[in-house]
Design an enzyme around this catalytic site. Structure first.
Site, PDB file in Angstrom:
ATOM      1  N   GLU A  26      -6.663  21.784 -19.566  1.00  0.00           N
ATOM      2  CA  GLU A  26      -7.663  20.930 -18.996  1.00  0.00           C
ATOM      3  C   GLU A  26      -7.840  19.655 -19.713  1.00  0.00           C
ATOM      4  OE1 GLU A  26      -8.564  21.014 -16.037  1.00  0.00           O
ATOM      5  OE2 GLU A  26      -7.751  22.880 -15.220  1.00  0.00           O
ATOM      6  N   TYR A  37     -17.151  19.618 -16.208  1.00  0.00           N
ATOM      7  CA  TYR A  37     -15.982  20.058 -15.419  1.00  0.00           C
ATOM      8  C   TYR A  37     -14.920  21.033 -16.161  1.00  0.00           C
ATOM      9  CZ  TYR A  37     -11.165  19.986 -14.122  1.00  0.00           C
ATOM     10  OH  TYR A  37      -9.822  20.418 -13.637  1.00  0.00           O
ATOM     11  N   LEU A  91      -0.694  10.244 -25.454  1.00  0.00           N
ATOM     12  CA  LEU A  91      -1.237  11.144 -24.537  1.00  0.00           C
ATOM     13  C   LEU A  91      -2.583  10.087 -24.196  1.00  0.00           C
ATOM     14  CD1 LEU A  91      -1.554  14.757 -24.648  1.00  0.00           C
ATOM     15  CD2 LEU A  91      -1.037  13.516 -22.772  1.00  0.00           C
ATOM     16  N   GLY A  92      -3.079   9.223 -25.271  1.00  0.00           N
ATOM     17  CA  GLY A  92      -4.318   8.393 -25.137  1.00  0.00           C
ATOM     18  C   GLY A  92      -5.567   9.280 -24.933  1.00  0.00           C
ATOM     19  N   TYR A  93      -6.705   8.253 -24.960  1.00  0.00           N
ATOM     20  CA  TYR A  93      -8.000   8.923 -25.215  1.00  0.00           C
ATOM     21  C   TYR A  93      -7.926  10.023 -26.271  1.00  0.00           C
ATOM     22  CZ  TYR A  93      -8.490   7.008 -20.484  1.00  0.00           C
ATOM     23  OH  TYR A  93      -8.497   5.963 -19.305  1.00  0.00           O
ATOM     24  N   ASP A 153     -13.659  17.614 -10.384  1.00  0.00           N
ATOM     25  CA  ASP A 153     -13.001  16.610 -10.832  1.00  0.00           C
ATOM     26  C   ASP A 153     -12.832  15.333  -9.831  1.00  0.00           C
ATOM     27  OD1 ASP A 153     -11.008  17.354  -9.347  1.00  0.00           O
ATOM     28  OD2 ASP A 153      -9.406  17.388 -10.810  1.00  0.00           O
ATOM     29  N   CYS A 195      -4.408  15.404   0.487  1.00  0.00           N
ATOM     30  CA  CYS A 195      -5.687  14.757   0.656  1.00  0.00           C
ATOM     31  C   CYS A 195      -5.242  13.406  -0.393  1.00  0.00           C
ATOM     32  CB  CYS A 195      -6.915  15.134   0.541  1.00  0.00           C
ATOM     33  SG  CYS A 195      -8.156  14.305   1.157  1.00  0.00           S
TER      34      CYS A 195
HETATM   35 FE1  SF4 Z   1      -8.244  14.823   3.271  1.00  0.00          FE
HETATM   36 FE2  SF4 Z   1      -7.214  14.240   5.802  1.00  0.00          FE
HETATM   37 FE3  SF4 Z   1      -7.607  16.885   4.996  1.00  0.00          FE
HETATM   38 FE4  SF4 Z   1      -9.668  15.480   5.592  1.00  0.00          FE
HETATM   39  S1  SF4 Z   1      -7.861  15.982   6.931  1.00  0.00           S
HETATM   40  S2  SF4 Z   1      -9.470  16.687   3.856  1.00  0.00           S
HETATM   41  S3  SF4 Z   1      -9.027  13.376   5.038  1.00  0.00           S
HETATM   42  S4  SF4 Z   1      -5.991  15.345   4.148  1.00  0.00           S
END
Ligand code: SF4
Length: 345
Positions: free
Chosen positions: A28, A111, A71-73, A129, A181
C-alpha cells in the site's frame, strides 16, 4: 460485486501468499501515487531483501533509500523505515489491527490504515483511494468538485463497508476502477454495478469525478553537475529533511524561479566543463528545467575534492539506479559529451 471480483480480480504480486500485514502495508505504501506495474518489481525486491518488518527495521537507512530510488515521493521511504522501527519497538514486530493505533505510526494516513485493517486483518473499514473515489462519484453522481466533495465520497463509500469478506470489498472496487470504471472510456457494459449507477443512467460517466481545474505548476531552474571520475560520478548524500531528503543525488545549484546565467554559476570543482544539454522533470509542487554540466576529474584531484565535501562520494555508474529519477536523467547526457569521449579515447 464479489462474484465479479472472484472471476475478474487482478493477479497482483502482493496478493500472492498469506495476508501478512507487513506485506499489505508495504504494497500500500508503494502504490501511493505509483502504478501497479511500476511498484511490483520494487515490492518483490524489498521482500527478498527484507522478508519481515523486523528485517526492514534493522536495515541501514542508506540501503533502503537506495532500493527505493526511482519510486519517487521519497518521504514515503523515510516513513517506511521509521514505521518499521516503531512496529518492532512498540508492538513487538506485529502491526496493530485497528485504525486508531495504525494512524499513530509514521506514514499512516486514513487510507493506508483502513486498507491494512480491511485487507490484512479482514475487518470492516472504509477504504477510499482515488480509484474508489472515481467509482463512488459516478455511482452516486456526486457533482461537488474534489477535493471539496471528499466528505460526500466517504459517506457514499461507507455504505459499501461490509463484514462479509471485508478485505475483498475494497480490492474488488479498486479492480473495478482499474479495469472497468476507468478514468477515460469506462466499460460500463461490462460493469456489475451498471444498474445502480447514476452517472451511467445519465450517460455522463466520464463527467465524474468533477475536479477543480488546477493552477499550472510553478517552474524552477537548476544546473546539475555531473562530475565524472573513473567509472563513476560524484554523488552527494542529501540532508535528511526536505525534497529527496536522505537520498543520494548529484551536486546541483539551488532550484529557483529564475533561470541561471553563466556569470552567476561556477562548477563546484575546478577545471573545464561542458554544457551537455537540459531536461525537464516534474515534481508534485513544481516543474524543473535542469541544465547539465559535465566535467571529468583525475584520480589525483579526487581525494582533495572528497576532502572538501564530506557528504560527497563516488557512485559507480553501474549503481546509478540508486539515484532518484531527476538525477538519473542527467547521467543520460554523459554519452553525448565530447569531453567524456575525449577522455575515454
Ligand atoms: Fe463506472 Fe460505468 Fe460501472 Fe458506473 S456503470 S460504476 S460509470 S463502469
Amino acid at each position: 460485486m464479489l462474484a465479479w471480483y472472484d472471476c475478474n480480480g487482478r493477479d497482483l504480486v502482493w496478493r500472492h501468499g498469506e495476508r501478512d500485514p507487513y506485506r499489505v502495508w508495504l504494497s500500500e505504501v508503494m502504490l501511493q501515487q505509483t502504478t501497479t506495474g511500476h511498484a511490483a518489481p520494487y515490492y518483490s525486491r524489498f521482500l527478498t531483501l527484507w522478508p519481515t518488518v523486523a528485517d526492514l527495521a534493522g536495515a541501514p537507512d542508506e540501503q533502503v533509500m537506495a532500493e527505493w530510488a526511482g519510486l519517487g515521493y521519497y518521504s514515503r521511504a523515510r516513513n517506511l523505515i521509521k514505521c518499521a522501527r516503531a512496529v518492532v519497538q512498540n508492538f513487538g514486530g506485529r502491526f496493530p489491527d485497528n485504525e486508531a493505533e495504525l494512524l499513530k505510526l509514521p506514514g499512516f494516513g486514513p487510507y493506508t490504515a483502513a486498507a491494512v485493517v480491511a485487507i490484512a486483518f479482514g475487518k470492516p473499514a472504509n477504504v477510499v483511494d482515488g480509484n474508489i473515489e472515481r467509482v463512488m462519484t459516478r455511482l452516486y453522481a456526486i457533482a461537488t468538485p474534489l477535493p471539496e466533495g471528499r466528505a460526500l465520497v466517504r459517506e457514499a463509500a461507507a455504505q459499501w463497508v461490509s463484514d462479509d469478506r471485508a478485505g475483498d470489498w475494497p480490492q474488488a472496487l479498486m479492480d473495478l476502477a482499474a479495469t472497468v470504471c476507468r478514468p477515460k472510456a469506462p466499460l460500463c457494459m461490462l460493469c456489475p454495478l451498471r444498474e445502480g449507477c447514476a452517472a451511467f443512467a445519465r450517460g455522463e460517466a466520464e463527467r465524474f469525478p468533477v475536479k477543480l481545474s488546477k493552477a499550472p505548476k510553478p517552474r524552477r531552474h537548476g544546473i546539475a553537475f555531473v562530475i565524472q571520475t573513473g567509472d563513476g560520478v560524484i554523488a552527494e548524500r542529501r540532508v535528511d529533511k526536505g525534497l529527496l531528503g536522505g537520498m543520494l543525488g548529484l551536486p546541483h545549484t539551488e532550484w529557483r524561479p529564475q533561470p541561471w546565467t553563466a556569470d552567476e554559476v561556477s562548477s563546484p570543482v575546478a577545471g573545464p566543463y561542458q554544457v551537455a544539454g537540459s531536461y525537464e522533470h516534474v515534481f508534485t509542487h513544481f516543474a524543473l528545467s535542469q541544465s547539465v554540466w559535465v566535467q571529468r576529474i583525475s584520480d589525483s584531484a579526487l581525494s582533495s575534492v572528497l576532502r572538501a565535501h564530506n557528504n560527497w562520494q563516488v557512485l559507480p555508474l553501474a549503481e546509478q539506479k540508486s539515484l532518484p529519477t531527476v538525477f538519473r536523467k542527467a547521467l543520460k547526457y554523459l554519452d553525448k559529451t565530447s569531453l567524456c569521449d575525449a577522455e575515454k579515447n
